[in-house]
Scaffold this motif. Structure first.
Motif, PDB file in Angstrom:
ATOM      1  N   VAL A  38       0.952  -1.270  -0.047  1.00 11.89           N
ATOM      2  CA  VAL A  38      -0.061  -0.146  -0.141  1.00 11.89           C
ATOM      3  C   VAL A  38       0.787   1.193  -0.024  1.00 11.89           C
ATOM      4  CG1 VAL A  38      -1.527   1.335   1.236  1.00 11.89           C
ATOM      5  CG2 VAL A  38      -1.962  -1.132   0.985  1.00 11.89           C
ATOM      6  N   GLN A  39       1.930   1.017   0.471  1.00 12.35           N
ATOM      7  CA  GLN A  39       3.264   2.247   0.507  1.00 12.35           C
ATOM      8  C   GLN A  39       3.315   2.757  -0.654  1.00 12.35           C
ATOM      9  OE1 GLN A  39       3.391   3.925   3.460  1.00 12.35           O
ATOM     10  NE2 GLN A  39       2.199   2.171   4.030  1.00 12.35           N
ATOM     11  N   ILE A  40       3.321   1.973  -1.588  1.00 18.23           N
ATOM     12  CA  ILE A  40       3.659   2.329  -3.199  1.00 18.23           C
ATOM     13  C   ILE A  40       2.530   3.454  -3.633  1.00 18.23           C
ATOM     14  CG2 ILE A  40       3.522   1.449  -5.470  1.00 18.23           C
ATOM     15  CD1 ILE A  40       4.331  -1.177  -4.635  1.00 18.23           C
ATOM     16  N   ILE A  41       1.418   3.206  -3.196  1.00 15.05           N
ATOM     17  CA  ILE A  41       0.482   4.319  -3.409  1.00 15.05           C
ATOM     18  C   ILE A  41       0.665   5.676  -2.848  1.00 15.05           C
ATOM     19  CG2 ILE A  41      -2.015   5.321  -3.284  1.00 15.05           C
ATOM     20  CD1 ILE A  41      -2.810   2.223  -3.279  1.00 15.05           C
ATOM     21  N   PHE A  42       1.173   5.579  -1.324  1.00 16.03           N
ATOM     22  CA  PHE A  42       1.618   6.824  -0.928  1.00 16.03           C
ATOM     23  C   PHE A  42       2.807   7.330  -1.398  1.00 16.03           C
ATOM     24  CE2 PHE A  42      -1.173   4.948   2.396  1.00 16.03           C
ATOM     25  CZ  PHE A  42      -1.756   6.062   3.000  1.00 16.03           C
ATOM     26  N   PHE A  43       3.743   6.735  -1.708  1.00  7.54           N
ATOM     27  CA  PHE A  43       5.203   7.201  -2.261  1.00  7.54           C
ATOM     28  C   PHE A  43       4.680   7.868  -3.741  1.00  7.54           C
ATOM     29  CE2 PHE A  43       7.518   3.439   0.071  1.00  7.54           C
ATOM     30  CZ  PHE A  43       7.365   4.545   1.245  1.00  7.54           C
ATOM     31  N   GLN A  44       3.965   7.259  -4.645  1.00  6.72           N
ATOM     32  CA  GLN A  44       3.824   7.784  -6.056  1.00  6.72           C
ATOM     33  C   GLN A  44       2.805   9.079  -5.827  1.00  6.72           C
ATOM     34  OE1 GLN A  44       5.375   6.731  -8.502  1.00  6.72           O
ATOM     35  NE2 GLN A  44       5.952   4.750  -8.005  1.00  6.72           N
ATOM     36  N   THR A  45       1.911   9.259  -4.718  1.00  8.49           N
ATOM     37  CA  THR A  45       1.295  10.436  -4.799  1.00  8.49           C
ATOM     38  C   THR A  45       1.963  11.480  -3.976  1.00  8.49           C
ATOM     39  OG1 THR A  45      -0.131   9.508  -3.014  1.00  8.49           O
ATOM     40  CG2 THR A  45      -0.919   8.958  -5.334  1.00  8.49           C
ATOM     41  N   THR A  46       3.152  11.597  -3.672  1.00  5.85           N
ATOM     42  CA  THR A  46       3.696  12.310  -2.569  1.00  5.85           C
ATOM     43  C   THR A  46       3.426  13.880  -3.229  1.00  5.85           C
ATOM     44  OG1 THR A  46       5.471  11.080  -2.090  1.00  5.85           O
ATOM     45  CG2 THR A  46       5.884  13.421  -1.863  1.00  5.85           C
ATOM     46  N   PHE A  47       3.463  14.103  -4.464  1.00  2.70           N
ATOM     47  CA  PHE A  47       3.197  15.421  -5.002  1.00  2.70           C
ATOM     48  C   PHE A  47       1.763  15.672  -4.798  1.00  2.70           C
ATOM     49  CE2 PHE A  47       0.883  12.832  -8.199  1.00  2.70           C
ATOM     50  CZ  PHE A  47       0.086  13.663  -8.804  1.00  2.70           C
ATOM     51  N   ALA A  48       1.022  14.843  -5.123  1.00  9.30           N
ATOM     52  CA  ALA A  48      -0.667  15.253  -4.726  1.00  9.30           C
ATOM     53  C   ALA A  48      -0.742  15.599  -3.296  1.00  9.30           C
ATOM     54  CB  ALA A  48      -1.347  13.973  -4.993  1.00  9.30           C
ATOM     55  N   TRP A  49       0.083  15.431  -2.334  1.00  8.87           N
ATOM     56  CA  TRP A  49      -0.253  15.721  -0.955  1.00  8.87           C
ATOM     57  C   TRP A  49       0.064  17.140  -0.691  1.00  8.87           C
ATOM     58  CZ3 TRP A  49      -3.260  12.516   2.184  1.00  8.87           C
ATOM     59  CH2 TRP A  49      -3.122  11.087   1.780  1.00  8.87           C
ATOM     60  N   LEU A  50       0.961  17.669  -1.479  1.00  8.07           N
ATOM     61  CA  LEU A  50       1.249  18.827  -1.505  1.00  8.07           C
ATOM     62  C   LEU A  50       0.149  20.036  -1.889  1.00  8.07           C
ATOM     63  CD1 LEU A  50       5.106  18.966  -2.803  1.00  8.07           C
ATOM     64  CD2 LEU A  50       4.023  18.998  -0.352  1.00  8.07           C
ATOM     65  N   ILE A  51      -0.337  19.570  -3.278  1.00  5.95           N
ATOM     66  CA  ILE A  51      -1.592  20.019  -3.943  1.00  5.95           C
ATOM     67  C   ILE A  51      -2.548  20.235  -2.999  1.00  5.95           C
ATOM     68  CG2 ILE A  51      -3.289  19.946  -5.745  1.00  5.95           C
ATOM     69  CD1 ILE A  51      -1.005  18.476  -7.535  1.00  5.95           C
ATOM     70  N   ALA A  52      -2.890  18.992  -2.323  1.00  2.00           N
ATOM     71  CA  ALA A  52      -4.039  18.926  -1.442  1.00  2.00           C
ATOM     72  C   ALA A  52      -3.996  19.966  -0.178  1.00  2.00           C
ATOM     73  CB  ALA A  52      -4.258  17.524  -0.767  1.00  2.00           C
ATOM     74  N   ALA A  53      -2.714  20.105   0.369  1.00  2.97           N
ATOM     75  CA  ALA A  53      -2.523  21.070   1.630  1.00  2.97           C
ATOM     76  C   ALA A  53      -2.527  22.534   0.981  1.00  2.97           C
ATOM     77  CB  ALA A  53      -0.831  20.798   1.948  1.00  2.97           C
ATOM     78  N   ASN A  54      -1.994  22.717  -0.100  1.00  2.16           N
ATOM     79  CA  ASN A  54      -2.228  24.040  -0.624  1.00  2.16           C
ATOM     80  C   ASN A  54      -3.788  24.332  -0.874  1.00  2.16           C
ATOM     81  OD1 ASN A  54      -1.208  26.474  -2.172  1.00  2.16           O
ATOM     82  ND2 ASN A  54      -2.057  25.689  -4.103  1.00  2.16           N
ATOM     83  N   GLY A  55      -4.582  23.536  -1.352  1.00  2.00           N
ATOM     84  CA  GLY A  55      -5.999  23.748  -1.519  1.00  2.00           C
ATOM     85  C   GLY A  55      -6.587  23.936  -0.192  1.00  2.00           C
ATOM     86  N   ILE A  56      -6.072  23.338   0.888  1.00  2.00           N
ATOM     87  CA  ILE A  56      -6.688  23.622   2.193  1.00  2.00           C
ATOM     88  C   ILE A  56      -6.405  24.868   2.684  1.00  2.00           C
ATOM     89  CG2 ILE A  56      -6.572  22.693   4.631  1.00  2.00           C
ATOM     90  CD1 ILE A  56      -6.017  19.925   3.474  1.00  2.00           C
ATOM     91  N   LEU A  57      -5.304  25.344   2.415  1.00  2.00           N
ATOM     92  CA  LEU A  57      -4.459  26.658   2.876  1.00  2.00           C
ATOM     93  C   LEU A  57      -5.160  27.671   1.905  1.00  2.00           C
ATOM     94  CD1 LEU A  57      -1.103  25.591   3.666  1.00  2.00           C
ATOM     95  CD2 LEU A  57      -2.830  26.281   5.348  1.00  2.00           C
ATOM     96  N   TRP A  58      -5.572  27.471   0.688  1.00  2.00           N
ATOM     97  CA  TRP A  58      -5.823  28.599   0.023  1.00  2.00           C
ATOM     98  C   TRP A  58      -6.683  29.702   0.434  1.00  2.00           C
ATOM     99  CZ3 TRP A  58      -4.060  31.906  -3.009  1.00  2.00           C
ATOM    100  CH2 TRP A  58      -4.906  32.648  -3.697  1.00  2.00           C
ATOM    101  N   PRO A  59      -8.173  29.709   1.259  1.00  2.00           N
ATOM    102  CA  PRO A  59      -8.722  30.213   1.545  1.00  2.00           C
ATOM    103  C   PRO A  59      -7.910  31.112   2.585  1.00  2.00           C
ATOM    104  CG  PRO A  59     -10.098  28.351   1.651  1.00  2.00           C
ATOM    105  CD  PRO A  59      -8.547  28.111   1.343  1.00  2.00           C
ATOM    106  N   GLY A  60      -7.276  30.937   3.587  1.00  2.00           N
ATOM    107  CA  GLY A  60      -6.553  31.703   4.504  1.00  2.00           C
ATOM    108  C   GLY A  60      -5.295  32.249   3.824  1.00  2.00           C
ATOM    109  N   GLU A  61      -4.917  31.597   2.812  1.00  3.36           N
ATOM    110  CA  GLU A  61      -3.726  32.421   2.078  1.00  3.36           C
ATOM    111  C   GLU A  61      -4.355  33.420   1.308  1.00  3.36           C
ATOM    112  OE1 GLU A  61       0.229  33.053   1.137  1.00  3.36           O
ATOM    113  OE2 GLU A  61      -0.572  31.049   2.043  1.00  3.36           O
ATOM    114  N   LYS A  62      -5.279  33.342   0.736  1.00  2.00           N
ATOM    115  CA  LYS A  62      -6.150  34.551   0.160  1.00  2.00           C
ATOM    116  C   LYS A  62      -6.514  35.701   0.816  1.00  2.00           C
ATOM    117  CE  LYS A  62      -9.610  35.482  -3.420  1.00  2.00           C
ATOM    118  NZ  LYS A  62      -9.719  37.110  -2.957  1.00  2.00           N
ATOM    119  N   ARG A  63      -6.781  35.483   2.203  1.00  4.34           N
ATOM    120  CA  ARG A  63      -7.219  36.465   3.254  1.00  4.34           C
ATOM    121  C   ARG A  63      -5.724  37.201   3.478  1.00  4.34           C
ATOM    122  NH1 ARG A  63     -10.869  32.684   5.389  1.00  4.34           N
ATOM    123  NH2 ARG A  63      -8.998  31.968   6.697  1.00  4.34           N
ATOM    124  N   ILE A  64      -4.708  36.407   3.503  1.00  2.00           N
ATOM    125  CA  ILE A  64      -3.549  37.161   3.950  1.00  2.00           C
ATOM    126  C   ILE A  64      -2.892  37.856   2.923  1.00  2.00           C
ATOM    127  CG2 ILE A  64      -0.982  36.536   4.302  1.00  2.00           C
ATOM    128  CD1 ILE A  64      -1.771  33.869   5.738  1.00  2.00           C
TER     129      ILE A  64
END
Length: 545
Positions: A149-175
């Motif tokens: 299962v770790q293979i999926i996690f390793f291959q999607t490392t870039f996607a976790w960054l995208i997800a984090a950016n999406g989560i942060l965007w409303p606050g980032e926009k306010r800043i």
């Protein structure tokens, strides 16, 4: 006694998180270079095949080994997992440090730090949730499958960054909105005369030239280098704009419709310069008409009693001049056959020391000299000269300021190297600039004429065509061509061969450093070397994870 298989699952989870700690930073460097645009980052990941291999090999090996010993009923799942988890951590922390390696290193800005931390948190939560599912039914077989299962996690490392950016965007926009409002307030209090500069190319140089001319007569504010985005300009205003500033010269970049309007809202212009409407960023805009419409956002923002200066050599900029009339609307250029010009340049005489020229303005001729080379740079000088004259300054005084200007780094500046010459035009490239650089290469006296280039980018569906076209012209000028990287290799090589270059005159390298190293080792007397463009790691580097 604690279940050994449960300990194995804990070891795997720890190894996976440690692996993510460093590996995510390597991906973050490219995410930052793509300006945090998820679609562009994902496209880069796919096109460069930036998939994980090292972590995946460990996970597959450990998973299959664990399943194998389970089949043989051997109690080896825990030692296998501990060793494999340790290997993961060693691999990750022995990899290159993205903050120290590359043409553009990772800058640990506050935004990057926030994205990194949130990505780490959600990755850890996901790992622990999956681990919990296996934990309650821990067996050697479950341990093996948890590794796989770790293979999926390793291959999607870039996607976790995208997800984090999406989560942060409303606050980032306010800043961002808060900082921009602060910058607008400061700008409103100082109230400098704002001159906006937009165009497909030539913006940064024109900004620098005009600002340095105006600085000779009045305190002038301008963001340094190629700072041309809302947040970059916002930061400069908040940190550097002071009441003494009489002028503010602002470069306005456009990556989509509305980009320039946003900048005009931040820094309302009283005058504007359109340097060109060309193919740059065609891949983002989709069509040349969309590029044109984005450039018209600046003249639309210039008030009716303002000043608009446009490049008459460029069809799109000349169209802007015709459609958006202000109290003062001027057109400049080097090519008299393109139509009416209010300010133009003739008698252009390049040399190793710079360029002599004559400027025609309001019925008079003005002799001048600049240390800069190439028609694009002369066009930028002419844009700045025209605007400064429109503001009421003495042409002779302006020319004196131009005489003392130093060439901008990496913008076709000439560097003597013993008995040879280096023409450094590595900042960026476009069809007009590339052609002009070849003209300078041909004009400079010396021995072999050598071109080092990765070609041009961000030209959309015309990229192959334009690179092939300019390569044909290069074949007529150059004695040796070094094609760098894979991005435009096929079209450049094809164009060079069609242009008649011989195979022994055509060299191909993985990156710029290897090309320059070869030329240094095989240098000949009087070599004249043109470095045309230098792509960031996103395009040139062979990415291995």
């Amino acid at each position: 006694m604690f279940d050994l298989d449960k300990l194995s699952i804990i070891a795997i989870a720890i190894g996976s998180i440690l692996f993510f700690l460093r590996r995510s930073l390597r991906y973050m460097r490219y995410f930052q270079q793509e300006e945090y645009y998820p679609d562009r980052f994902t496209r880069w990941w796919l096109e460069k095949r930036a998939f994980d291999s090292r972590g995946t090999v460990v996970a597959i090996t450990a998973g299959l080994a664990t399943l194998g010993v389970a089949e043989l009923n051997l109690p080896l799942a825990l030692p296998i997992s501990i060793v494999a988890a340790a290997i993961l951590a060693i691999i990750a922390f022995r990899e290159e440090d993205p903050c120290k390696v590359g043409k553009l290193t990772l800058k640990m800005t506050q935004r990057v730090t926030r994205i990194y931390r949130v990505a780490l948190v959600i990755y850890t939560i996901a790992i622990l949730l999956v681990a919990a599912a296996f934990f309650h039914n821990a067996t050697p077989v479950a341990v093996g499958w948890f590794w796989l299962v770790q293979i999926i996690f390793f291959q999607t490392t870039f996607a976790w960054l995208i997800a984090a950016n999406g989560i942060l965007w409303p606050g980032e926009k306010r800043i961002q909105d808060g900082f921009m409002q602060e910058a607008k307030t400061i700008l409103g209090k100082v109230d400098p005369y704002v001159i906006g500069i937009s165009g497909s190319y030539g913006k940064t140089s024109t900004k620098s030239i005009l600002a340095k001319i105006l600085e000779c007569v009045e305190p002038t504010f301008w963001p340094p280098g190629s700072i041309n985005t809302p947040m970059g300009i916002t930061r400069e205003i908040r940190e550097r704009l002071v009441p003494e500033h009489h002028y503010a010269v602002i470069e306005m970049a456009a990556y989509k419709r509305g980009s320039v309007t946003r900048l005009c809202n931040l820094t309302p212009p009283k005058a504007g310069i359109i340097t060109a409407v060309g193919l740059m960023h065609l891949d983002r805009f989709g069509s040349l008409e969309n590029i044109y419409l984005s450039k018209t956002e600046l003249p639309q923002a210039v008030p009716q009693d303002g000043i608009l200066v446009c490049n008459g050599d460029n069809e799109g900029a000349r169209r802007v001049w015709g459609e958006f009339k202000k109290r003062v609307t001027l057109v400049y250029g080097l090519e008299l056959d393109k139509g009416h010009l209010d300010c133009w340049m003739t008698d252009i005489q390049p040399s190793e020391s710079g360029t002599h020229f004559t400027i025609h303005w309001e019925g008079k001729e003005y002799k001048g000299f600049t240390k800069m080379l190439g028609k694009p740079m002369l066009s930028n000088i002419l844009a700045a000269f025209t605007m400064a004259c429109a503001l009421g300054y003495d042409p002779e005084y302006i020319l004196a300021a131009i005489y003392n200007l130093e060439p901008e780094k990496h913008r076709l500046n000439l560097v003597k190297q013993g008995d040879g010459v280096l023409l450094d035009d590595s900042y960026n490239s476009n069809p007009t600039g590339f052609k002009a650089a070849l003209e300078v290469l041909e004009a400079i006296p010396g021995g072999r004429k050598i071109l080092v280039t990765p070609g041009m980018i961000e030209l959309g569906e015309l990229q192959d065509q334009e690179n092939s076209k300019i390569a044909k012209e290069a074949a007529q000028v150059c004695d040796l061509v070094a094609v760098v990287g894979d991005t435009n290799r096929k079209s450049l090589v094809e164009g060079l061969r069609q242009g008649g270059i011989k195979e022994e005159q055509l060299l191909q390298f993985e990156n710029r450093d290897s090309a320059l190293s070869y030329l240094k080792e095989n240098r000949k007397e009087g070599d004249v070397v043109l470095i045309e463009n230098d792509l960031p790691d996103l395009y040139e580097a062979a990415v291995r994870f």
